[in-house]
Design an enzyme around this catalytic site. Structure first.
Site, PDB file in Angstrom:
ATOM      1  N   HIS A  10      33.665  34.080  28.093  1.00  0.00           N
ATOM      2  CA  HIS A  10      35.133  34.092  28.076  1.00  0.00           C
ATOM      3  C   HIS A  10      35.668  33.556  26.744  1.00  0.00           C
ATOM      4  O   HIS A  10      36.668  34.040  26.224  1.00  0.00           O
ATOM      5  CB  HIS A  10      35.707  33.217  29.200  1.00  0.00           C
TER       6      HIS A  10
ATOM      7  N   GLN B  56      41.352  31.793  30.181  1.00  0.00           N
ATOM      8  CA  GLN B  56      41.788  32.381  31.453  1.00  0.00           C
ATOM      9  C   GLN B  56      43.130  31.812  31.910  1.00  0.00           C
ATOM     10  O   GLN B  56      43.786  32.396  32.766  1.00  0.00           O
ATOM     11  CB  GLN B  56      40.749  32.127  32.558  1.00  0.00           C
TER      12      GLN B  56
ATOM     13  N   GLU C 223      31.115  31.663  31.432  1.00  0.00           N
ATOM     14  CA  GLU C 223      32.290  30.968  30.879  1.00  0.00           C
ATOM     15  C   GLU C 223      32.273  30.973  29.348  1.00  0.00           C
ATOM     16  O   GLU C 223      33.323  31.103  28.716  1.00  0.00           O
ATOM     17  CB  GLU C 223      32.375  29.529  31.406  1.00  0.00           C
TER      18      GLU C 223
ATOM     19  N   CYS D 107      34.609  37.257  38.959  1.00  0.00           N
ATOM     20  CA  CYS D 107      35.376  36.500  37.972  1.00  0.00           C
ATOM     21  C   CYS D 107      36.787  36.319  38.495  1.00  0.00           C
ATOM     22  O   CYS D 107      37.368  37.246  39.056  1.00  0.00           O
ATOM     23  CB  CYS D 107      35.396  37.286  36.656  1.00  0.00           C
ATOM     24  N   LEU D 108      37.354  35.128  38.312  1.00  0.00           N
ATOM     25  CA  LEU D 108      38.714  34.861  38.787  1.00  0.00           C
ATOM     26  C   LEU D 108      39.736  35.755  38.076  1.00  0.00           C
ATOM     27  O   LEU D 108      40.826  35.973  38.593  1.00  0.00           O
ATOM     28  CB  LEU D 108      39.071  33.385  38.580  1.00  0.00           C
TER      29      LEU D 108
ATOM     30  N   GLY E  30      33.790  28.120  38.063  1.00  0.00           N
ATOM     31  CA  GLY E  30      33.962  27.901  36.637  1.00  0.00           C
ATOM     32  C   GLY E  30      35.280  28.488  36.166  1.00  0.00           C
ATOM     33  O   GLY E  30      35.806  29.408  36.785  1.00  0.00           O
TER      34      GLY E  30
HETATM   35 ZN    ZN Z   1      35.264  34.736  34.598  1.00  0.00          ZN
END
Ligand code: ZN
Length: 173
Positions: free
Chosen positions: A139, A51, A136, A93-94, A46
């Site tokens: 975020h 981001q 997400e 999380c990325l 996701g």
């Molecule tokens: Zn994330």
């Protein structure tokens, strides 16, 4: 298509609340394609627009296992409308590289959003999809999974990150 740069904690842009998407146009569709490519190449399940530095309420998700055909979900202005049960899930999380922690989440969620045609649709998810939807949408509200941790665990993560940064900078000398 392009792979976009993913902002990393503690970038202040990740703490901002994103604004509703007003218009679904070519620019938005291009951003969706770039976000999908960025997510797949990371790889992640996701990615939310903030981001990649876009302060709008837009999310892409694909929780299909790698050996199966892709199934990209695009959620414009998503909102959780109902939840069921509770569970604990180990999340990463990325934007928070090399770290994962168990987080309490809802077991099942239903999200109302628009698709790329502007049609209102509902998506119900359990398991990984339910977690991805909650993660997400967080975020979009400037919330990271780190925000759910105790201040002790958060402090440990920050210390670890600082050490790694120093190590990296040291190597460049
Ligand atoms: Zn994330």
């Amino acid at each position: 298509m392009a792979v976009l740069e993913i902002l990393k904690f503690p970038d202040p842009k990740l703490k901002k609340k994103s604004l509703p998407v007003e218009k679904i146009d070519d620019n938005l569709c291009q951003l969706v394609r770039d976000m999908a490519e960025t997510m797949y190449s990371a790889p992640g399940v996701g990615l939310a627009a903030p981001q990649v530095g876009q302060r709008i309420r837009l999310v892409v998700i694909d929780v299909t296992p790698a050996n199966q055909p892709k199934n990209l979900l695009v959620l414009v202005n998503p909102e959780i409308v109902s939840t069921e049960g509770e569970c604990t899930w180990e999340e990463g999380c990325l934007s928070v590289p090399d770290y994962s922690e168990e987080i309490k989440r809802k077991e099942k969620v239903t999200v109302r959003c628009q698709d790329l045609e502007g049609k209102t649709v509902e998506v119900t998810g359990e398991g990984l999809l339910a977690i991805a939807l909650q993660h997400e949408i967080d975020h979009l509200n400037g919330v990271l999974f780190l925000d759910y941790l105790s201040s002790l665990k958060r402090a440990l993560y920050k210390r670890k990150q600082k050490k790694e940064k120093e190590k990296k900078e040291g190597k460049q000398l």
